[in-house]
Scaffold this motif. Structure first.
Motif, short mmCIF file in Angstrom:
data_model
loop_
_atom_site.label_atom_id
_atom_site.label_comp_id
_atom_site.label_asym_id
_atom_site.label_seq_id
_atom_site.Cartn_x
_atom_site.Cartn_y
_atom_site.Cartn_z
N VAL A 152 0.86 -1.18 0.00
CA VAL A 152 0.00 0.00 0.00
C VAL A 152 0.90 1.23 0.00
CG1 VAL A 152 -1.71 1.33 1.29
CG2 VAL A 152 -1.86 -1.16 1.21
N TYR A 153 0.62 2.14 -0.91
CA TYR A 153 1.43 3.35 -0.96
C TYR A 153 0.67 4.50 -0.30
CZ TYR A 153 4.56 7.02 -2.42
OH TYR A 153 5.44 8.07 -2.41
N TYR A 154 1.32 5.10 0.66
CA TYR A 154 0.82 6.29 1.31
C TYR A 154 2.06 7.14 1.57
CZ TYR A 154 -2.02 9.21 4.41
OH TYR A 154 -2.69 10.26 4.98
N ARG A 155 1.85 8.38 1.87
CA ARG A 155 3.03 9.19 2.20
C ARG A 155 3.79 8.45 3.30
NH1 ARG A 155 -1.03 12.80 2.19
NH2 ARG A 155 -0.97 13.07 4.45
N PRO A 156 5.01 8.02 3.02
CA PRO A 156 5.71 7.14 3.97
C PRO A 156 6.17 7.88 5.22
CG PRO A 156 7.16 7.69 2.15
CD PRO A 156 5.80 8.25 1.80
N ALA A 157 6.32 7.11 6.29
CA ALA A 157 6.89 7.66 7.51
C ALA A 157 8.36 7.99 7.28
CB ALA A 157 6.74 6.67 8.66
N SER A 158 8.85 8.95 8.02
CA SER A 158 10.26 9.35 7.89
C SER A 158 11.17 8.20 8.30
CB SER A 158 10.54 10.57 8.76
OG SER A 158 9.73 11.66 8.40
N SER A 159 12.41 8.30 7.91
CA SER A 159 13.38 7.27 8.28
C SER A 159 13.80 7.45 9.73
CB SER A 159 14.62 7.36 7.37
OG SER A 159 15.22 8.64 7.49
N PRO A 160 14.05 6.35 10.44
CA PRO A 160 14.55 6.46 11.81
C PRO A 160 15.92 7.15 11.83
CG PRO A 160 13.73 4.25 11.36
CD PRO A 160 13.81 4.96 10.04
N GLU A 161 16.12 8.00 12.80
CA GLU A 161 17.39 8.71 12.92
C GLU A 161 18.12 8.25 14.18
OE1 GLU A 161 16.62 12.88 12.84
OE2 GLU A 161 16.06 12.90 10.71
N GLY A 162 19.43 8.54 14.19
CA GLY A 162 20.24 8.23 15.37
C GLY A 162 20.51 6.77 15.58
N LEU A 163 20.54 5.97 14.49
CA LEU A 163 20.82 4.54 14.65
C LEU A 163 22.24 4.35 15.17
CD1 LEU A 163 20.10 1.55 14.24
CD2 LEU A 163 20.88 1.78 11.87
N SER A 164 22.38 3.56 16.23
CA SER A 164 23.70 3.27 16.80
C SER A 164 23.73 1.82 17.23
CB SER A 164 23.99 4.18 18.00
OG SER A 164 23.04 3.97 19.04
N GLY A 165 24.93 1.28 17.35
CA GLY A 165 25.10 -0.11 17.74
C GLY A 165 26.23 -0.27 18.74
N VAL A 166 26.02 -1.17 19.68
CA VAL A 166 27.03 -1.48 20.69
C VAL A 166 27.41 -2.94 20.55
CG1 VAL A 166 27.55 -1.59 23.15
CG2 VAL A 166 26.11 0.27 22.26
N ALA A 167 28.71 -3.19 20.31
CA ALA A 167 29.20 -4.56 20.13
C ALA A 167 29.34 -5.24 21.47
CB ALA A 167 30.54 -4.54 19.40
N GLY A 168 28.91 -6.48 21.54
CA GLY A 168 29.07 -7.29 22.74
C GLY A 168 29.69 -8.62 22.38
N ASP A 169 29.67 -9.53 23.32
CA ASP A 169 30.20 -10.87 23.10
C ASP A 169 29.08 -11.73 22.54
OD1 ASP A 169 31.41 -13.31 23.12
OD2 ASP A 169 32.09 -13.22 25.19
N GLY A 170 29.11 -11.99 21.23
CA GLY A 170 28.07 -12.78 20.59
C GLY A 170 26.76 -12.05 20.42
N GLU A 171 26.77 -10.73 20.51
CA GLU A 171 25.54 -9.96 20.32
C GLU A 171 25.87 -8.53 19.93
OE1 GLU A 171 23.51 -10.04 24.08
OE2 GLU A 171 24.55 -8.25 24.78
#
Length: 352
Positions: A152-171
């Motif tokens: 379904v096409y509608y005016r799409p929601a904005s993209s998520p901002e501030g994506l960050s990642g924290v590396a762990g042991d096996g995750e």
């Protein structure tokens, strides 16, 4: 006297003539495509929402339905259906229109299977779209329908901002900011959820699990030392359908091994002609990187590192000790991580 010709014989000839005429004057039936050239149906039709439209992608078929190799495709037939949401009937047949004919070509690019794509920009807000594609070999052999994609096409929601990642042991733990607006700056009109996508090489991002309602996600299906790429797509509910929004900028994260091996056991120290020899039991670990040998004099608590020993060995000879001083020895195990994780020290051993 003349013989009379029986009427039934003449009738028989008339019937036979009619049969011959019927057999020779009828229309030909459409030719049937030989299975040896009919391409396999396309199974990986996908779409990506872009600003002002979508892009469709699929792979060239490389085999016929009988398993023989196909070197080239004559063309693709792309079918589209467009339905206003206030007229959409989920149980009705999909009203596909006439196909859009797209040029084919060789099925392989070197040794790699070629990808086909089509940019469709004429999408309208509040409509549901369906697409399918067929491949054609020559004029008589076309494949079965591909998988059908819909959205379904509608005016799409904005993209998520501030994506960050924290590396762990096996995750890897991901987090981002909540989406509250559409791409045109207006407020969202339905519930927003998020789909995390992952890639190993930075291309061909694939969905990772189900969409989540919150603004965090923990990926536990990772291998330490492998770099992973992530992006997050916003999803918005609209009239019972899910409208795919924009995707965030991608990030890369590499999980790290933070778990040390267990310490060696069975530590012993004996006096030999050249000094003191220390023995220990090997540590059973698939990522064992070696051992470290420590020594301290009896009157001190701090240790001195004497050597790092290859994992294939489980002994070491200390040639540098002072014969008049009692020494205590301890061993640790290290793994292959960078930097290596080191176990706690083993129990001490000394020459008795």
């Amino acid at each position: 006297m003349k013989k009379k010709i029986p009427v039934r014989v003449a009738g028989a000839f008339l019937v036979a003539g009619a049969l011959v005429c019927t057999a020779s004057c009828g229309y030909k039936t459409p030719p049937v495509s030989p299975d040896t050239v009919v391409p396999m149906a396309i199974e990986d039709l996908r779409y990506t929402l872009e600003d002002g439209g979508i892009q469709l992608n699929w792979s060239y078929p490389v085999e016929t339905v009988k398993g023989s190799v196909i070197e080239d495709i004559s063309r693709f037939d792309l079918y589209k259906a467009e339905i206003a949401m206030d007229e959409y009937c989920p149980t009705c047949p999909i009203p596909f229109g006439a196909p859009i004919e797209l040029a084919g070509g060789p099925c392989l690019d070197g040794e790699q299977r070629r990808k086909a794509s089509y940019d469709f920009g004429d999408v309208r807000s509040g409509y549901k779209y369906f697409f399918k594609v067929r491949s054609r070999k020559g004029w008589i052999a076309d494949s079965e329908d591909s998988n059908i994609v819909s959205f379904v096409y509608y005016r799409p929601a904005s993209s998520p901002e501030g994506l960050s990642g924290v590396a762990g042991d096996g995750e890897i733990k991901l987090s981002w900011q909540p989406v509250t607006t559409l791409s045109d700056g207006s407020r969202v009109v339905g519930k927003v959820s998020y789909q995390v996508l992952r890639s190993v090489g930075g291309k061909d991002f694939l969905p990772l699990g189900e969409a989540v309602d919150g603004v965090s996600f923990t990926d536990t299906s990772v291998r330490n030392g492998q770099k992973y790429f992530y992006t997050v797509k916003s999803l918005m509910e609209y009239q019972g359908e899910i409208v795919e929004g924009s995707v965030s900028e991608d990030i890369s994260v590499t999980p790290v091994d933070l778990t040390p091996p267990v310490p060696p056991g069975g530590i012993r120290a004996i006096s030999v002609s050249r000094g003191t020899k220390i023995f220990w039991e090997r540590v059973d670990s698939s990522d064992l990187g070696g051992y470290k040998v420590y020594r301290r004099p009896a009157n001190r608590d701090d240790y001195t590192l004497l050597a790092t020993v290859d994992p294939a060995f489980a002994s070491y000879v200390d040639l540098e000790g002072n014969g008049s001083v009692r020494y205590y020895y301890a061993i640790t195990a290290i793994d292959k991580a960078t930097p290596p994780n080191e176990s706690v020290k083993s129990r001490e051993a000394t020459v008795r």
